[in-house]
Write a protein that holds these residues in place. Structure first.
Motif, mmCIF file in Angstrom:
data_model
loop_
_atom_site.group_PDB
_atom_site.id
_atom_site.type_symbol
_atom_site.label_atom_id
_atom_site.label_comp_id
_atom_site.label_asym_id
_atom_site.label_seq_id
_atom_site.Cartn_x
_atom_site.Cartn_y
_atom_site.Cartn_z
ATOM 1 N N UNK A 166 0.797 -1.120 -0.004
ATOM 2 C CA UNK A 166 -0.007 0.200 -0.124
ATOM 3 C C UNK A 166 1.145 1.040 0.080
ATOM 4 N N UNK A 167 0.943 1.985 -0.846
ATOM 5 C CA UNK A 167 1.281 3.187 -0.905
ATOM 6 C C UNK A 167 2.423 3.732 -1.638
ATOM 7 N N UNK A 168 3.036 1.991 -2.021
ATOM 8 C CA UNK A 168 4.148 2.579 -3.424
ATOM 9 C C UNK A 168 3.513 3.732 -4.703
ATOM 10 N N UNK A 169 4.490 4.738 -4.542
ATOM 11 C CA UNK A 169 4.755 5.336 -5.659
ATOM 12 C C UNK A 169 4.259 5.261 -6.503
ATOM 13 N N UNK A 170 4.657 3.792 -7.496
ATOM 14 C CA UNK A 170 4.507 3.770 -8.251
ATOM 15 C C UNK A 170 3.601 2.341 -9.246
ATOM 16 N N UNK A 171 2.823 2.313 -8.108
ATOM 17 C CA UNK A 171 1.741 1.225 -8.370
ATOM 18 C C UNK A 171 1.131 1.472 -9.775
ATOM 19 N N UNK A 172 0.646 2.418 -9.822
ATOM 20 C CA UNK A 172 0.135 3.073 -11.054
ATOM 21 C C UNK A 172 0.917 3.081 -12.035
ATOM 22 N N UNK A 173 2.302 3.632 -12.123
ATOM 23 C CA UNK A 173 2.570 3.036 -13.480
ATOM 24 C C UNK A 173 4.217 2.310 -13.850
#
Ligand code: BEZ
Ligand code: FE
Length: 276
Positions: free
Chosen positions: A235-242
């Motif tokens: 959760x909260x990983x900055x790369x989840x959406x890319x």
């Protein structure tokens, strides 16, 4: 060539494959020809662009050897690998979703007893991982084989460190009588997919990120159940959406809370699809 002439060409090529004895191969080739010609017609591809495409695919092939599969990496960044996973793993709701296998799994990783250390020298923030394996009806799956693999704190898998002569950050566990498994390891961190080849050039040219969000890989096998290949993300990983390989599913993102003394803990329950 007129649009009608162009339609005729597609038909001619499809028909030329019409005597293929294997019906599935015939279907695949026919569809490939229709989509490939459709792509060329839709984009009105120029000869120069076609040559550039051929040169790119040639470079992808030349980057491949027995340790590097640049074509799979290309399939990954085009989302094709994930599309194959999606069409092949349509399971009843409630079952854990699958995601890409990736290139870093090694068959025959060390057996690790429950409570054992999967990191085996890989450095990083210590963490405890607990999981259960059950069927969609809630039945616990005892004796399931849980293969886990992950990168270290530098974002590298053991196989990416040629100097390392043994397994690190990977192991095979077995669920206990209640379908539970647990092990110690290190918290995975985000890492870039290999960018030193033509696929890396493609990502740079198109301003795409090479960074995969941090994850643990799992392959879970048990007799009578479909093998599950998946990841658990943070959760909260900055790369989840890319994610460059499109492997993230919201159902696979979990909290890894700190539990004191610099330690983190993950609890994740896996649900397998019964096949017999
Ligand atoms: C991985 O998660 O290990 C991975 C998946 C696809 C491409 C590169 C790495
Ligand atoms: Fe990975």
């Amino acid at each position: 060539m007129s649009a009608a002439g162009s339609d005729t060409l597609v038909q001619q090529v499809v028909e030329r494959f019409g005597d293929t004895p294997d019906p599935r191969l015939r279907e695949i080739l026919g569809s490939l020809v229709r989509h490939l010609h459709g792509f060329i017609r839709e984009t009105r591809l120029t000869e120069q662009e076609w040559i550039k495409g051929i040169a790119f695919l040639t470079a992808v092939g030349q980057k491949c050897d027995d340790r590097r599969q640049e074509f799979i990496l290309l399939s990954d960044v085009l989302g094709a690998s994930m599309q194959v996973v999606a069409v092949q793993s349509e399971r009843p709701t409630g079952c854990t979703e699958s995601t890409v296998f990736g290139p870093f799994h090694v068959e025959g990783a060390p057996q690790v007893p429950n409570g054992g250390d999967v990191a085996s020298g890989a450095h990083g923030t210590p963490c405890l991982v607990r999981g259960t394996v059950c069927a969609a009806n809630g039945q616990e799956v005892a004796g399931a084989t849980v293969d886990v693999w992950q990168s270290d704190d530098d974002g590298l898998y053991d196989v990416q460190r040629p100097e390392l002569q043994r397994a690190q950050g990977r192991g095979v566990l077995t669920t206990d009588a209640h379908g539970a498994f647990w092990f110690r390891s290190v918290v995975p961190v985000p890492y870039p997919i290999p960018t030193d080849g033509p696929v890396g050039d493609l990502l740079r040219t198109t301003r795409r990120s090479p960074w995969r969000p941090a994850h643990l890989h799992f392959r879970i096998q048990a007799p009578g159940y479909e093998t599950l290949i998946t990841h658990v993300f943070r959760t909260g990983d900055p790369h989840l959406a890319s994610d460059p390989v499109f492997g993230v599913r919201p159902s696979l993102v979990a909290d890894w809370p700190a539990t004191g003394e610099g330690q983190h803990e993950l609890q994740f329950d896996f649900v397998l699809h019964r096949t017999s």
